[in-house]
Structure formats: C-alpha cells, structure tokens
Write a protein that holds these residues in place. Sequence first.
Motif, PDB file in Angstrom:
ATOM      1  N   LEU A 158       0.789  -1.219   0.081  1.00 50.65           N
ATOM      2  CA  LEU A 158       0.053  -0.521   0.514  1.00 50.65           C
ATOM      3  C   LEU A 158       0.685   1.556   0.254  1.00 50.65           C
ATOM      4  O   LEU A 158       2.296   1.183   0.945  1.00 50.65           O
ATOM      5  N   ARG A 159       0.642   2.406  -0.697  1.00 51.37           N
ATOM      6  CA  ARG A 159       1.076   3.417  -0.659  1.00 51.37           C
ATOM      7  C   ARG A 159       0.895   3.521   1.020  1.00 51.37           C
ATOM      8  O   ARG A 159       0.289   3.936   1.407  1.00 51.37           O
ATOM      9  N   ASP A 160       2.495   4.514   1.573  1.00 52.38           N
ATOM     10  CA  ASP A 160       1.968   5.138   2.467  1.00 52.38           C
ATOM     11  C   ASP A 160       2.493   3.682   3.737  1.00 52.38           C
ATOM     12  O   ASP A 160       2.790   4.549   5.038  1.00 52.38           O
ATOM     13  N   GLY A 161       2.846   3.054   3.224  1.00 44.37           N
ATOM     14  CA  GLY A 161       3.109   2.358   4.647  1.00 44.37           C
ATOM     15  C   GLY A 161       4.038   1.717   4.255  1.00 44.37           C
ATOM     16  O   GLY A 161       5.055   1.845   3.727  1.00 44.37           O
ATOM     17  N   LEU A 175       6.466   4.980   1.739  1.00 49.70           N
ATOM     18  CA  LEU A 175       6.908   5.878   1.278  1.00 49.70           C
ATOM     19  C   LEU A 175       7.804   6.208   0.802  1.00 49.70           C
ATOM     20  O   LEU A 175       8.633   6.243   1.376  1.00 49.70           O
ATOM     21  N   PRO A 176       8.050   7.367   0.176  1.00 48.18           N
ATOM     22  CA  PRO A 176       9.371   7.494  -0.326  1.00 48.18           C
ATOM     23  C   PRO A 176      10.581   7.841   0.038  1.00 48.18           C
ATOM     24  O   PRO A 176      11.956   7.594   0.546  1.00 48.18           O
ATOM     25  N   GLY A 412       5.249  12.149  12.673  1.00 49.08           N
ATOM     26  CA  GLY A 412       5.100  10.900  11.421  1.00 49.08           C
ATOM     27  C   GLY A 412       3.391  11.866   9.737  1.00 49.08           C
ATOM     28  O   GLY A 412       3.875  12.915   9.715  1.00 49.08           O
ATOM     29  N   GLY A 413       3.474  10.487   9.135  1.00 48.04           N
ATOM     30  CA  GLY A 413       2.602  10.664   7.984  1.00 48.04           C
ATOM     31  C   GLY A 413       3.745  10.970   6.591  1.00 48.04           C
ATOM     32  O   GLY A 413       4.422  11.374   6.931  1.00 48.04           O
ATOM     33  N   PRO A 414       3.385  10.427   5.672  1.00 49.10           N
ATOM     34  CA  PRO A 414       3.614  11.636   4.435  1.00 49.10           C
ATOM     35  C   PRO A 414       4.264  12.488   4.573  1.00 49.10           C
ATOM     36  O   PRO A 414       5.044  13.018   3.028  1.00 49.10           O
ATOM     37  N   GLU A 415       3.294  13.687   4.737  1.00 48.74           N
ATOM     38  CA  GLU A 415       4.605  15.133   4.207  1.00 48.74           C
ATOM     39  C   GLU A 415       4.908  15.170   6.027  1.00 48.74           C
ATOM     40  O   GLU A 415       4.850  17.093   6.082  1.00 48.74           O
ATOM     41  N   GLY A 416       5.038  14.134   6.752  1.00 49.52           N
ATOM     42  CA  GLY A 416       5.778  15.072   8.444  1.00 49.52           C
ATOM     43  C   GLY A 416       4.738  15.890   9.054  1.00 49.52           C
ATOM     44  O   GLY A 416       5.339  16.468  10.119  1.00 49.52           O
TER      45      GLY A 416
END
Length: 450
Positions: A158-161, A175-176, A412-416
């Motif tokens: 999943l994206r963001d895993g 998470l890139p 956390g989170g994809p955008e911090g």
Amino acid sequence: MITSKPSRTVPSPPPTARPTTDGEAGPDTLLARHRRVMPGWVTPYYDRPLALTHGSGRHVTDDEGHTYLDFFAGILTNSLGYDLPEFREALQRQLATGLTHTSTLYLIEAQVRLAERLAALSGIPDPAVFLVNSGTEANDTALMAALCRAGNNHVIALRDGYHGRSLATTAVTGLPGWRPSPYSPLRVTLADNGAAGTGRTRTETDDERAVRAVHAALESEGAAALIVEPVQGLGGFHTPPSALLRRYEELVRDGGGVLISDEVQTAWGRTGQRWWGYELHGLRPDALTFAKGIAGGLPMGGVIADRTLLDSLPGKSISTFGGNPLSCTAALVTLDVIRDRDLLRNADEVGSLLLARLRALQEREPHLEAARGHGLMLAVDLVEPGTGRAAPATARAFVSACRDLGLLIGMGGPEGNCLRIAPPLTVTNEEARAAATALEQAAAATRPAG
C-alpha cells in the motif's frame, strides 16, 4: 510539565523553549559523540535531543533530571510502561538461571510456551510460529515464504505503508522518504491506501479506480502476497478503508497469493478491544507479523502463519537470537499483564477519552485537522489555516512545545505533518487528561498569527 519527579498535572502557561544551536554542543557532549560515530541518517528528535536515563510508570527522566509523560512509548514498543514489578521480577528470575541465550539448536521451554500462546491468539488455523528479533526480520520471513510458495516475486503493498529497513522490506514500503535504496529483489505494485489527500473527499469512484489498478497489475502475473498494515504506522496512523482492503485481498487470493497482515504496531491490544489490527477490517490473513510491544521493550519479533505457508521455504533456516529465553520470558509476562489487567479494554476506554479531547481541540484550532485513531493509536494533522496544506514545520514546533510541557509524542505521515500519540497500554485516565491539557497548550503556543 518538566519536573524532577513524575507529576500528574500540567501547569499553564507553557514555558518558552530555549533556542539551541549546534554550536552549543561541545566536542564532548553526548550529541557531539553521537554525530561522530553514527550514520548521518540516524537523526534524533528535537534541536536538543533527549538522553533518557530512567523510567517509572508512564514517565521517563532525562540526564538533566527533567521528567516527562511518555505518550510515544519508544515508538509503540514499551507497551507496559516502565519499571513494572511483574516484568522486572520475571526477567530477574530468568537472569538468575544464568541463561540469557542457548540458540535454537536446543529446545527452549520459554520459546515453545510463547509460540503456543501466540498460535492460540492468532485466529489462523493450524499455525506455525517463527521468532526473530524485529519487525523487519518478521516481514522479510513472511515475504520470503510467500515468494517461495508462489514461485514469483510480485508483491502488492500500500501507498504510505512502512514495513522495515532491509532490502526487501524497503521495496514494499510506500513512503518514498523511507525507501533509501533504488535496488529491489521484488516486483512491487503500490496500491491506493484509501487516503483522501489534502483538501479532498474520498469517493466510490476513487475506490473503484484503485481496485481496477490492482486488477490490471495482476492480469499478467498473479502476486505472491498482499502486505498491509491494518493501521499505517509511520504513514500517520491512517486506517485504510475495510471494504477496499477486502477487495484487494479477494483479488490477490484469486491469483493464488496470500495476505500478510503487518501487525508490528497494531498488535497486543493497541487498537482497543482486540488483540490484532486485522480484526478491525474483517480480513483473513495467512500470516501475521509482529514485534515492538510484544516483549515490553526487549528485542522480539516473529511470524505466525499457516503451517503450509511457512513450510514453503525449501531449505533450512534459523534465527540465532530469535526466541532467546530472556526475550521470550519478557513476552510471556507482557501477555500475562495485558490479559490480567484487561489492557485491551483500558486502551479502548482511555483512547476514547483522548480522541474526544483531540476532536474538541481540532474544532477550536484552525491549524489542527483530521483527528483520528483506534484505541491508543491516535493522530492529528497540522495544516496551514485556510489552505489546508500540510505544515510539517508547525508539527515540529508542536512536538517541541509538548516536550517543554513535559509530554513526549511522535511525528509521521507522508508529508511529516502528523502528530502520533501512543502511550503505554497501562496509561490512566488521569494521565490522559494531563496529556490532553498539554496538547491544548501546545496548540495555543503554535497557533499561526492572524
């Protein structure tokens, strides 16, 4: 709430954080020594990183004598808090035998007893249990078994895993910023995780598009596995939609693949009233991977899986330290305390109190958005008022303000821009109220001007 001993109150107003520059870290300070010998990508929180020296209950004390209420629990690992008598006494009894390690070349009674307990809790028919040292190793093992069973290396994630830091587990991490290597032993399809995204509302059309994309990815070759976190940890405590996960599970199963539920952060009652995160969604996992909170802070991880799946490995394998007597003793007493103190119910009740306070705070503060969570796995996002854009700098300031108030939380989170709140399962209502007060004061301190 910086004190010299544990305190159950949070004073107001918050103290002003002391600005610190790198120049203040002299050549012999612990921070300077850390920077000399550690890789540059090992980055502690805060401009003035904490050095913790003691713990008691839900409080930790640093090397300057300041005490904090810990609502991140060593990244959801110190599930029982600190210095619990039952935990300490069980470890002391094992240490008194002189055996902290024997290896899996010999029978280990504590390992077998723990495996029996885990198998009974798993909900998987005819399970086998393999114990390792971390969530990364656990996910590696489950993926390797799935690939050997299927005879291909295609995995749906999943994206963001986030699933670990090895070559295979970074490959399935969505998470890139946490995929440092461009190399991969796997062919990975990253599926939509059901998050709406900033300023958007999720629709049924989005879900149908996501399902079609996974279906298309499976047409040329089925996938060996679907790996999911029931609640995404580093991805910001986002809970993927249950219906979407079940559609993915059905597609992968139809192609002969298996479902791996990554329970590294969600297991052991963390989500409230249930042992496992997969129970939130009505999934039927073939393998559960776990680590973190199972052993109260000692290294422990593992896989519980359908026996035929784990036995798909054609050769031999062991884990030198996996299942060592000391960590197994820690895990057994941790499970006992969670059961005997009804900590699943406690996670649900205290978490509900905290979530209600977070949602009320969000209503008053324009820079807070999307309060969410299950049990003691809670989050809220920091955004720019008016635009709704992610505000990672404000999130960092918020976490620092909480520290100045004597409260430790995570990010956390994809955008911090996500605040992660996850205290030990033993947390009390009184401590939750004190933490909520600190969060309110930190929100006021970081409220954008105008």
